[in-house]
Design a protein around this motif. Structure first.
Motif, PDB file in Angstrom:
ATOM      1  N   ALA A   8       0.728  -1.145  -0.014  1.00 24.97           N
ATOM      2  CA  ALA A   8       0.001  -0.006  -0.052  1.00 24.97           C
ATOM      3  C   ALA A   8       0.924   1.438  -0.108  1.00 24.97           C
ATOM      4  CB  ALA A   8      -0.810  -0.034   1.154  1.00 24.97           C
ATOM      5  N   LYS A   9       2.148   1.164   0.463  1.00 26.04           N
ATOM      6  CA  LYS A   9       2.922   2.483   0.588  1.00 26.04           C
ATOM      7  C   LYS A   9       3.274   2.839  -0.708  1.00 26.04           C
ATOM      8  CE  LYS A   9       4.550   1.582   5.270  1.00 26.04           C
ATOM      9  NZ  LYS A   9       5.782   0.816   5.969  1.00 26.04           N
ATOM     10  N   GLN A  10       3.667   1.809  -1.673  1.00 23.41           N
ATOM     11  CA  GLN A  10       4.100   2.113  -2.955  1.00 23.41           C
ATOM     12  C   GLN A  10       2.868   2.405  -3.919  1.00 23.41           C
ATOM     13  OE1 GLN A  10       5.588  -1.581  -4.920  1.00 23.41           O
ATOM     14  NE2 GLN A  10       7.016  -2.038  -2.830  1.00 23.41           N
ATOM     15  N   LEU A  11       1.510   2.267  -3.466  1.00 27.69           N
ATOM     16  CA  LEU A  11       0.411   2.487  -4.308  1.00 27.69           C
ATOM     17  C   LEU A  11       0.396   4.143  -4.682  1.00 27.69           C
ATOM     18  CD1 LEU A  11      -1.444   0.602  -5.267  1.00 27.69           C
ATOM     19  CD2 LEU A  11      -3.123   1.134  -3.489  1.00 27.69           C
ATOM     20  N   PRO A  12       0.581   4.935  -3.707  1.00 26.83           N
ATOM     21  CA  PRO A  12       0.582   6.172  -4.346  1.00 26.83           C
ATOM     22  C   PRO A  12       1.401   6.642  -5.312  1.00 26.83           C
ATOM     23  CG  PRO A  12       0.274   6.112  -1.985  1.00 26.83           C
ATOM     24  CD  PRO A  12       0.569   4.897  -2.423  1.00 26.83           C
ATOM     25  N   MET A  13       2.649   6.145  -4.666  1.00 30.80           N
ATOM     26  CA  MET A  13       3.835   6.518  -6.013  1.00 30.80           C
ATOM     27  C   MET A  13       3.699   5.771  -7.167  1.00 30.80           C
ATOM     28  SD  MET A  13       7.595   5.359  -5.865  1.00 30.80           S
ATOM     29  CE  MET A  13       7.331   3.946  -6.682  1.00 30.80           C
ATOM     30  N   ASN A  14       3.093   4.681  -7.201  1.00 27.08           N
ATOM     31  CA  ASN A  14       2.806   4.139  -8.383  1.00 27.08           C
ATOM     32  C   ASN A  14       1.483   4.606  -9.172  1.00 27.08           C
ATOM     33  OD1 ASN A  14       4.544   2.147  -9.226  1.00 27.08           O
ATOM     34  ND2 ASN A  14       3.729   0.792  -7.570  1.00 27.08           N
ATOM     35  N   ALA A  15       0.774   5.121  -8.580  1.00 24.88           N
ATOM     36  CA  ALA A  15      -0.469   5.957  -9.133  1.00 24.88           C
ATOM     37  C   ALA A  15       0.023   6.968  -9.772  1.00 24.88           C
ATOM     38  CB  ALA A  15      -1.372   6.243  -8.254  1.00 24.88           C
TER      39      ALA A  15
END
Lengths: 940, 186
Positions: B77-84
């Motif tokens: 989930a931590k990577q999610l914003p960055m990926n988005a």
């Protein structure tokens, strides 16, 4: 943006750059710049300007084209089309000695053209008269300038009379009116006076020849007398009235060609000679050949042609005694021949050309000065010269060289130099009336085999295919042998050369045959893969004597084609590759063009109404009839092409929804005009049921101009000329494009829904407008009038289409890309992002023809009547063939040649790169290997 | 010829673990530091070096392991914003860069879900087995979110056959019952 949108825009960008590449020009296209059959008395060798060493051949053809041809290679130097009213076929072309203009007279117009480049010099028109004769006044007199010679014309139809025109401006110097009511025949000019010859009809139906001599300076009548020719001369029997010669002569015969009467103009006495009764054979034609130069000897030759042989007699005229004596006769030779007259200083030479030899004699004695056997393509007995002109070089009493430009019986215009064919021009193609594409036999057999496989079950089809491949192995050694040659030719950048007679298949399907029917009843097979060269040429009149093939219908089948003509009971079957006639028994009666499962309906224009019939019987009563509304007259009917594949049944919008195309194979577009109200109407019909699908009315149209139309896929286009005489908001020419969809709503297939089959009679439960296709149309102003339009065809229909239009004003053919005339272009606003991704641009009311769209680049295409297109084996490419006066062919790739390497692709460089990389790898491999081993042995 | 037993020094070299008997009360010689595992070393930094370390109890290790498992579960989930943000910035055009990003967006969650058992294996003890289930569930959910991001991106790029136009090639033209041709074609 989305994927397909990206592709669409890519396709759009590509389509925008399509043009003919400089290195493709003259390679992919070919052009026969034709003149038509040269007229005998309007063809001559002439220096283009005084003191020029080389001479050109000037001619006026039966298509009323004035042209100059280089005698060295047969290339056209210049030409001009004369455009009189359509019923005029007669014309004159004259050039004075050491003049730099040639004069043409057609209808009531006399035009002077610059002899070296064909530029317009002056024109004098007599609108209510027809020029009956045109001569150049060769004598020098005080009034005329040193370097321009005046012309003398004879007018008939309306005002009769003789006029002298200034050679520099065309202004009339004097007029001799003739109010006697006699029909003007000819004028002849001697060194001292102008003779005006007219025919006076007698009560008994015979003709009296009346000769009036005029003063060249003032035009006053000097003398008038009537020759005692009553009872003998009948219309058409007056052979010759010698023009511009030192001894102008007048010759006529009786009806049965038994007696020849000759009169030296200016004297009242006639000499009578008996036509040599060559055996029992009847003389069919008598032609008199005399020199046209004023200072040449007054000798002339009379040519007698019977059915199987020809002979000639040479006469000398004595100016002092007005006596004509026979000098010698040339022996009778079998077959047909032609005689030509040429002069050098005062000497006159006659050249006799037969199918086998060329003989030069002097007019003085019967000794043969030179004799050459005819070598080359045309030494068959079938071929004979019809007429020609010659140039003879005589040195020290023997003919050194002779060159003759001859019209041959197969319709070619050829130049023979010392018996050898130097060039031939296929002038018969200038009269092309219809043309069809024919497949090559190999391609057709393959298609047949594949069709067999398609109809069998899988195992049988597989066995069939294996057998076919084994059978094909017999060609393998030959193929292997030809491989090195082909590869080398590929690298040299040359296509493998094929001779004119050899037609072979190529990998890309560019090699095809076009069969052209001409107005003189010939059929010609052209190989479009080999610069449109003539492969075969047959005379239909020999296959079916007595029938005039002026507008035959050609229909192509597998390996042969049918020729139908009004008056011909059974169609002729002709092999399309060799041009040989086939018997009806040999031809299997199969028509595979139309699927048999469907009900066949044929329609035709009968008495101004379009009627549909069940089957192909003409006798059956029509099942539907389209009668245009009151007073309207049908001027054109165009149908969708018989083979019109469509790759995608819908149009993908920018938001990835689909507008479904209305794809009905039975569409037919009818154009009508209402003369009284200057109105043109367009009716789109379903030709199976006769239902009206779409109609459009255009007011204030110049209905005297043609309304060309084309129909393809789900769109139609037509072009109109706006009437300039009324108060219109705009003038000029319009191009209208309309596109048909099943429904106006995306993702909707209209009233039929997802049904897979449909009947034209009652397509759906929906009635009236709901059952009709949704049509959007747009109109564009175009800079020029369009005389004919057609649409490119490709194999699968994936490639976007191009509208090919003929522009008669600029003598060119333009391919308008489909996206430019897309009716969905947004009007009055910029396209949205979704529309832009479809490749739609903002509607602009004027389309300027981009110079890149011109298919003919530097060539000038005269008199193009029609364009036919055919798919190549490559999907990207469509073959184009245009005919009319000129023959032009090219191939177009509307979406760029995406499946073929361009000429710019450097195969050598590619190979060199591969080789260099290979060598590089050889060198680097040991280095890398050593490095890897070293790395293994090192402590990390 | 019978193989000779290896010499004692070889045995000693190979068997370093048993160099220090656990039960020995003899202290290490001064200046000798026993080889520590990384975990022990990190613990030894945080906690003051005690002369005698008390071995943690089973409950304590379980709690620690659970905590660790939750950390792992939340990590995607931590990577999610960055990926988005990355996905948004690359736009919807087809480029080699964005294709690689999308490929990793699909590959990472799928491999993570496939190797679920192995990821949580170090933390699975008889005591934590049931209590790990929510963590595993959250881990799968987070990865599915990541996958969803990839799907969204692929859809943005127009690669998902969700519209009518994508199935146009399979739709067929109608067959018409009648075929009408001009007379001159016959």
């Amino acid at each position: 943006m989305r994927l397909h949108a990206l592709l669409a825009s890519a396709a759009f960008l590509v389509a925008g750059t399509v043009a003919i590449f400089a290195d493709d020009a003259y390679h992919i296209d070919y052009h026969h710049a034709l003149l038509g059959f040269p007229k005998h008395d309007a063809t001559f060798f002439q220096q283009p300007y005084a003191g020029s060493k080389a001479s050109l051949i000037y001619t006026l053809s039966d298509k009323l084209v004035v042209g100059a041809v280089n005698p060295k290679d047969g290339s056209l130097v210049w030409r001009q089309t004369l455009s009189p009213s359509p019923n005029i076929t007669d014309g004159f072309l004259r050039a004075g000695e050491e003049q730099d203009t040639v004069l043409s007279a057609v209808g009531g117009e006399i035009t002077a053209w610059s002899a070296s480049d064909g530029r317009f010099a002056w024109r004098t028109a007599f609108p209510d008269a027809t020029v009956k004769d045109l001569e150049i006044l060769e004598l020098e007199d005080a009034k005329s300038e040193r370097d321009t010679k005046d012309a003398v014309i004879l007018l008939s139809d309306g005002t009769h009379g003789v006029k002298r025109l200034d050679g520099r401006t065309g202004a009339v110097k004097w007029t001799y009116p003739d109010n006697s009511g006699d029909s003007p025949f000819q004028i002849s000019i001697s060194a001292t006076s102008i003779y005006y010859i007219s025919l006076h009809s007698t009560m008994l139906g015979g003709l009296k020849i009346k000769v009036t001599s005029l003063n060249p300076l003032t035009g006053q009548k000097l003398d008038q007398y009537t020759l005692n020719s009553d009872g003998e001369a009948v219309p058409g029997s007056v052979l010759f009235a010698g023009a511009n010669s030192a001894s102008p002569i007048l010759a006529w015969t009786d009806k049965s060609h038994k007696v020849l009467k000759i009169n030296i103009i200016g004297s009242k006495s006639t000499s009578t000679f008996n036509v040599p009764g060559a055996g029992s054979e009847e003389v069919q034609k008598i032609v008199l050949h005399a020199p046209h130069r004023i200072n040449s000897l007054s000798h002339f030759l009379v040519h007698y042609q019977t059915a199987n042989a020809h002979s000639a007699e040479v006469f000398h005229a004595d100016l002092k005694t007005h006596a004509i004596s026979k000098a010698y006769s040339l022996p009778e030779l079998a077959g047909k021949g032609a005689f030509t007259t040429s002069t050098t200083d005062a000497n006159v030479y006659f050249t006799r050309i037969t199918s086998n030899e060329v003989i030069v004699v002097s007019s003085v004695s019967h000794g043969i000065l030179g004799r050459w056997p005819v070598k080359g393509v045309a030494s068959s007995n079938e071929l004979y010269p019809i007429h020609g002109v010659s140039e003879v070089v005589v040195r020290s009493g023997s003919a050194h060289a002779v060159r003759s430009a001859l019209l041959l019986s197969d319709g070619q215009w050829a130049l023979i130099r010392n018996g050898e064919f130097v060039w031939t021009r296929p002038e018969l193609l200038a009269g092309a009336v219809t043309a069809v594409w024919a497949e090559l036999p190999e391609e057709e057999t393959l298609a047949q085999e594949l069709a067999i496989e398609g109809h069998e079950n899988i195992i049988a089809a597989y066995i069939h295919r294996v057998r076919r491949h084994i059978r094909d192995l017999e060609h393998f050694p030959a193929w292997l042998q030809s491989l090195p040659v082909r590869i080398l030719a590929n690298f040299a950048g040359k296509s493998s050369s094929t001779s004119a007679t050899e037609i072979q298949q190529d990998t890309f399907g560019f090699h095809k045959l076009v069969i052209v029917a001409t107005d003189n009843g010939h059929l010609v097979g052209l190989n479009v893969g080999n610069a449109g060269r003539v492969v075969w040429n047959i005379d239909l009149a020999q296959l079916a004597p007595g029938i005039k093939f002026d507008n035959p219908k050609l229909s192509i089948s597998r390996g042969y084609f049918e020729v139908r003509q009004k008056g011909l009971e059974t169609p002729l079957f002709i092999n399309s590759t060799t041009g040989s006639a086939l018997t009806a028994e040999k031809v299997k009666a199969e028509s595979d063009q139309l699927p048999k499962a469907q009900t066949l309906i044929s329609y035709d224009l009968v008495d101004g109404e379009l009627s549909g019939f069940l089957g192909d019987q003409e006798a059956s009563s029509p099942i539907w009839k389209f009668v245009p509304p009151s007073g309207e007259r049908i001027v054109g009917v165009s149908a969708r092409p018989a083979r019109d594949p469509v790759a995608s049944i819908g149009k993908v919008l920018g938001d990835r929804r689909v507008l479904y195309k209305y794809l009905n194979p039975n569409l037919v577009l009818v154009t009508t005009v209402l003369d009284a109200r200057r109105r043109a109407s367009i009716y789109l019909l379903d030709s199976a049921s006769g239902n009206l699908l779409y109609a459009a009315v255009h007011n204030n149209i110049d209905i005297s101009r043609t309304i060309p139309s084309a129909l393809s896929e789900n769109w139609l286009s037509y072009s109109l000329t706006l009437d300039s005489s009324v108060e219109n908001s705009s003038r000029g020419y319009q191009l209208v494009v309309a596109e048909l969809f099943e429904s106006s709503i995306p993702n909707d297939r209209g009233p039929l829904g997802a049904e897979t089959n449909s009947s034209s009679i009652q397509p759906s439960a929906a009635s009236d407008d709901a059952a009709k296709p949704y049509v959007i149309s747009q109109t564009y102003h175009i800079p020029e009038e369009i005389s004919h339009m057609t649409v490119t065809q490709t194999r699968q229909g994936i490639t976007s289409r191009e509208l090919l239009v003929t522009l008669p004003e600029s003598n060119s053919i333009v391919g308008i890309p489909r996206h430019v005339i897309d009716p969905r272009r947004p009007v009055g606003r910029d396209p949205t992002a979704a529309e832009a991704s479809e490749g739609l641009t903002k509607y602009s009311p004027v389309i300027q023809f981009d110079p890149k769209w011109y298919l003919n680049h530097k060539m000038e295409l005269f008199g193009i009547k029609s364009i036919i297109t055919s798919p190549a084996l490559l999907e990207s490419t469509s073959l184009v063939f245009a005919y009319g006066l000129d023959i032009f062919g090219t191939r177009v790739a509307p979406s760029f040649a995406f499946d073929m390497l361009g000429k710019g692709f450097n195969k050598l460089q590619m190979l060199a790169t591969v080789a260099a990389l290979g060598v590089g790898v050889l060198f680097v491999a040991p280095l890398v290997r050593r490095k890897q081993i070293n790395s293994l042995w090192q402590i990390p | 010829m019978t193989a000779l037993p290896p010499p004692q020094w070889v045995l000693g070299l190979n068997n370093t673990s048993s160099s220090k008997p656990k039960s020995s009360s003899i202290p290490d010689p001064p200046g000798f530091t026993a080889t520590l595992s990384t975990k022990q070393r990190s613990q030894s930094k945080n906690a003051p070096q005690t002369a005698v370390r008390k071995p943690p109890t089973t409950e304590e290790t379980d709690t620690l392991k659970l905590k660790k498992a939750w950390e792992i579960a939340i990590a995607p989930a931590k990577q999610l914003p960055m990926n988005a943000i990355g996905m948004y910035m690359t736009g919807s055009t087809l480029q080699i860069f964005s294709i690689f990003m999308v490929f990793t967006l699909f590959k990472t969650p799928l491999t993570a879900i496939a190797t679920l058992g192995r990821t949580f294996a170090p933390y699975t003890t008889p005591g934590t087995a049931t209590r790990l289930l929510p963590a595993k569930f959250v881990f799968v959910l987070m990865n599915l979110l990541m996958l969803g991001l990839g799907l969204w991106k692929v859809n943005q790029m127009g690669l998902l056959p969700t519209t009518r136009s994508d199935w146009l090639a399979w739709e067929t033209d109608r067959t018409w019952a009648g075929r009408a041709v001009p007379r001159e074609w016959l």
